[in-house]
Design a protein around this motif. Structure first.
Motif, mmCIF file in Angstrom:
data_model
loop_
_atom_site.group_PDB
_atom_site.id
_atom_site.type_symbol
_atom_site.label_atom_id
_atom_site.label_comp_id
_atom_site.label_asym_id
_atom_site.label_seq_id
_atom_site.Cartn_x
_atom_site.Cartn_y
_atom_site.Cartn_z
ATOM 1 N N SER A 42 0.806 -1.245 0.147
ATOM 2 C CA SER A 42 0.081 -0.133 -0.028
ATOM 3 C C SER A 42 0.860 1.076 -0.116
ATOM 4 C CB SER A 42 -1.057 -0.003 1.318
ATOM 5 O OG SER A 42 -1.695 0.985 1.231
ATOM 6 N N ASP A 43 1.738 1.451 0.706
ATOM 7 C CA ASP A 43 2.885 2.461 0.817
ATOM 8 C C ASP A 43 3.489 2.574 -0.354
ATOM 9 O OD1 ASP A 43 2.293 2.728 3.278
ATOM 10 O OD2 ASP A 43 3.797 2.056 4.246
ATOM 11 N N ALA A 44 3.905 1.421 -1.256
ATOM 12 C CA ALA A 44 4.739 1.469 -2.293
ATOM 13 C C ALA A 44 3.661 2.089 -3.457
ATOM 14 C CB ALA A 44 5.318 0.246 -2.883
ATOM 15 N N SER A 45 2.422 1.602 -3.562
ATOM 16 C CA SER A 45 1.479 2.158 -4.480
ATOM 17 C C SER A 45 1.116 3.525 -4.220
ATOM 18 C CB SER A 45 0.152 1.390 -4.280
ATOM 19 O OG SER A 45 0.411 0.144 -4.457
ATOM 20 N N LYS A 46 1.156 4.227 -3.049
ATOM 21 C CA LYS A 46 0.993 5.436 -2.748
ATOM 22 C C LYS A 46 1.889 6.223 -3.431
ATOM 23 C CE LYS A 46 -1.984 5.111 1.506
ATOM 24 N NZ LYS A 46 -2.089 5.218 2.875
ATOM 25 N N MET A 47 3.265 5.670 -2.931
ATOM 26 C CA MET A 47 4.489 6.689 -3.467
ATOM 27 C C MET A 47 4.572 6.583 -5.019
ATOM 28 S SD MET A 47 7.611 5.969 -0.664
ATOM 29 C CE MET A 47 7.330 4.149 -0.318
ATOM 30 N N THR A 48 4.060 5.516 -5.666
ATOM 31 C CA THR A 48 4.176 5.454 -7.180
ATOM 32 C C THR A 48 3.215 6.454 -7.535
ATOM 33 O OG1 THR A 48 4.994 3.208 -7.095
ATOM 34 C CG2 THR A 48 3.901 4.145 -9.037
ATOM 35 N N GLY A 49 2.016 6.625 -6.974
ATOM 36 C CA GLY A 49 1.035 7.501 -7.336
ATOM 37 C C GLY A 49 1.436 9.046 -7.244
ATOM 38 N N ARG A 50 2.344 9.242 -6.232
ATOM 39 C CA ARG A 50 2.785 10.507 -6.062
ATOM 40 C C ARG A 50 3.885 10.936 -7.080
ATOM 41 N NH1 ARG A 50 5.501 11.925 -0.430
ATOM 42 N NH2 ARG A 50 5.667 13.860 -1.344
ATOM 43 N N LEU A 51 4.519 9.895 -7.500
ATOM 44 C CA LEU A 51 5.545 9.889 -8.623
ATOM 45 C C LEU A 51 5.071 10.339 -9.974
ATOM 46 C CD1 LEU A 51 8.130 7.098 -7.993
ATOM 47 C CD2 LEU A 51 8.502 9.565 -7.551
ATOM 48 N N GLU A 52 3.837 9.545 -10.221
ATOM 49 C CA GLU A 52 2.928 9.631 -11.376
ATOM 50 C C GLU A 52 2.400 11.061 -11.504
ATOM 51 O OE1 GLU A 52 0.287 6.398 -11.372
ATOM 52 O OE2 GLU A 52 1.674 5.133 -12.017
ATOM 53 N N SER A 53 1.903 11.782 -10.036
ATOM 54 C CA SER A 53 1.481 12.984 -10.161
ATOM 55 C C SER A 53 2.330 14.043 -10.499
ATOM 56 C CB SER A 53 0.792 13.229 -8.630
ATOM 57 O OG SER A 53 -0.368 12.473 -8.634
ATOM 58 N N PHE A 54 3.433 13.857 -9.746
ATOM 59 C CA PHE A 54 4.804 14.757 -10.273
ATOM 60 C C PHE A 54 5.151 14.803 -11.680
ATOM 61 C CE2 PHE A 54 9.495 15.408 -10.620
ATOM 62 C CZ PHE A 54 9.473 16.826 -10.289
ATOM 63 N N ALA A 55 5.001 13.367 -12.106
ATOM 64 C CA ALA A 55 5.639 13.375 -13.543
ATOM 65 C C ALA A 55 4.565 14.484 -14.588
ATOM 66 C CB ALA A 55 5.669 11.892 -14.299
ATOM 67 N N ASP A 56 3.266 14.152 -14.247
ATOM 68 C CA ASP A 56 2.368 14.868 -15.011
ATOM 69 C C ASP A 56 2.408 16.438 -14.807
ATOM 70 O OD1 ASP A 56 1.220 12.399 -15.977
ATOM 71 O OD2 ASP A 56 -0.432 12.511 -14.266
ATOM 72 N N GLU A 57 2.626 16.821 -13.693
ATOM 73 C CA GLU A 57 2.896 18.359 -13.508
ATOM 74 C C GLU A 57 4.290 18.736 -14.058
ATOM 75 O OE1 GLU A 57 2.862 18.394 -9.000
ATOM 76 O OE2 GLU A 57 0.933 18.585 -9.317
ATOM 77 N N PHE A 58 5.395 17.992 -13.901
ATOM 78 C CA PHE A 58 6.480 18.245 -14.297
ATOM 79 C C PHE A 58 6.304 18.379 -16.037
ATOM 80 C CE2 PHE A 58 11.244 17.211 -15.360
ATOM 81 C CZ PHE A 58 11.756 18.574 -15.200
ATOM 82 N N SER A 59 5.830 17.386 -16.605
ATOM 83 C CA SER A 59 5.475 17.021 -18.081
ATOM 84 C C SER A 59 4.712 18.421 -18.646
ATOM 85 C CB SER A 59 4.838 16.021 -18.394
ATOM 86 O OG SER A 59 4.542 15.864 -19.709
ATOM 87 N N THR A 60 3.730 18.805 -17.687
ATOM 88 C CA THR A 60 3.051 20.025 -18.075
ATOM 89 C C THR A 60 3.931 21.379 -18.241
ATOM 90 O OG1 THR A 60 1.002 19.166 -17.201
ATOM 91 C CG2 THR A 60 0.854 21.551 -17.788
ATOM 92 N N ILE A 61 4.817 21.422 -17.235
ATOM 93 C CA ILE A 61 5.680 22.529 -17.223
ATOM 94 C C ILE A 61 6.523 22.566 -18.264
ATOM 95 C CG2 ILE A 61 7.640 23.542 -16.003
ATOM 96 C CD1 ILE A 61 6.319 22.609 -13.420
ATOM 97 N N LEU A 62 7.261 21.265 -18.570
ATOM 98 C CA LEU A 62 8.014 21.315 -19.989
ATOM 99 C C LEU A 62 7.355 21.495 -21.211
ATOM 100 C CD1 LEU A 62 10.487 18.230 -18.971
ATOM 101 C CD2 LEU A 62 10.739 20.599 -18.707
ATOM 102 N N SER A 63 6.125 20.902 -21.268
ATOM 103 C CA SER A 63 5.209 21.430 -22.493
ATOM 104 C C SER A 63 4.897 22.782 -22.615
ATOM 105 C CB SER A 63 3.887 20.679 -22.085
ATOM 106 O OG SER A 63 3.057 20.800 -23.282
#
Length: 233
Positions: free
Chosen positions: A204-225
């Motif tokens: 459960s902890d690993a899934s939560k951290m992976t979810g945070r990574l995916e959210s960060f990647a989406d935000e960072f991808s938007t900034i680079l876009s």
């Protein structure tokens, strides 16, 4: 002293005595369950420390990332030894970003697609690190009770063999074999219960951290876009 009394006298029902007196197959079962339990606890301790470090580093990087520091400055501080989690994802994307600009990539759509792919790969790599060895906990949690049950059945078979050999149903004759059998069951549960609880919590902890990574990647991808669009105008 009769034969039954002799058996009762020489039967050691301590934990060590149950192991020493057990049949060699039951001993193998006990040793396997004990080794599995020790390895499970090693994984639990290691993962607890790793997840704690990940959470601290991710929170620290997130504060710095949103503090207003330029991406280039942040990349310079993270490029050599990126922090776990967000730092690793950030550095992987920035390397692709800089490589594309150095090669004067003409297609902004292609650059964006490559950045998204790099982000996905970085997230998967971090996810693999977080979930490594969790499968062993799941395996022990599901298999250990059955392994212990095998030792129990074998021990009970030996107990009935003792009854037939002594031609007595006295409890002193069958008690050692039954005690050994139940001890194997107990070891199976000792290995399985912490493994199941730890697997559920850690996954459960690993899934939560992976979810945070995916959210960060989406935000960072938007900034680079946005920066890609600004440069294309």
């Amino acid at each position: 002293m009769d034969a039954v009394g002799a058996v009762a006298t020489h039967s050691d029902i301590s934990i060590w005595g149950l192991f020493v007196q057990a049949d060699w197959i039951v001993k193998l079962v006990m040793l396997a369950l004990l080794a599995a339990s020790i390895w499970c606890w090693a994984i639990i301790v290691d993962k607890s420390m790793l997840y704690g470090r990940y959470k601290r580093e991710m929170s620290r990087f997130e504060r710095v990332f949103w503090s207003g520091q330029s991406l280039e400055e942040l990349y310079q501080t993270q490029s050599d030894r990126p922090s776990p989690g967000f730092g690793a994802v950030f550095v992987a994307a920035m390397k692709e970003w800089k490589r594309s600009h150095e090669q004067n990539a003409a297609s902004f759509i292609g650059m964006q697609a490559r950045l998204d792919k790099v982000l996905d790969v970085a997230i998967n790599r971090e996810g693999d690190t977080l979930e490594k060895n969790l499968g062993f906990l799941a395996t022990v949690g599901s298999a250990a009770p059955f392994v212990g049950l095998f030792g129990t059945v074998w021990g009970i078979m030996n107990a009935f063999t003792s009854i037939a050999a002594s031609k007595s149903t006295n409890l002193a004759v069958v008690a050692p074999g039954i005690a050994e059998a139940l001890f194997a069951t107990a070891l199976g549960l000792v290995a399985a219960i912490p493994a199941v609880i730890a697997y559920n919590k850690l996954s459960s902890d690993a899934s939560k951290m992976t979810g945070r990574l995916e959210s960060f990647a989406d935000e960072f991808s938007t900034i680079l876009s946005r920066q890609l669009e600004a440069r294309g105008k």
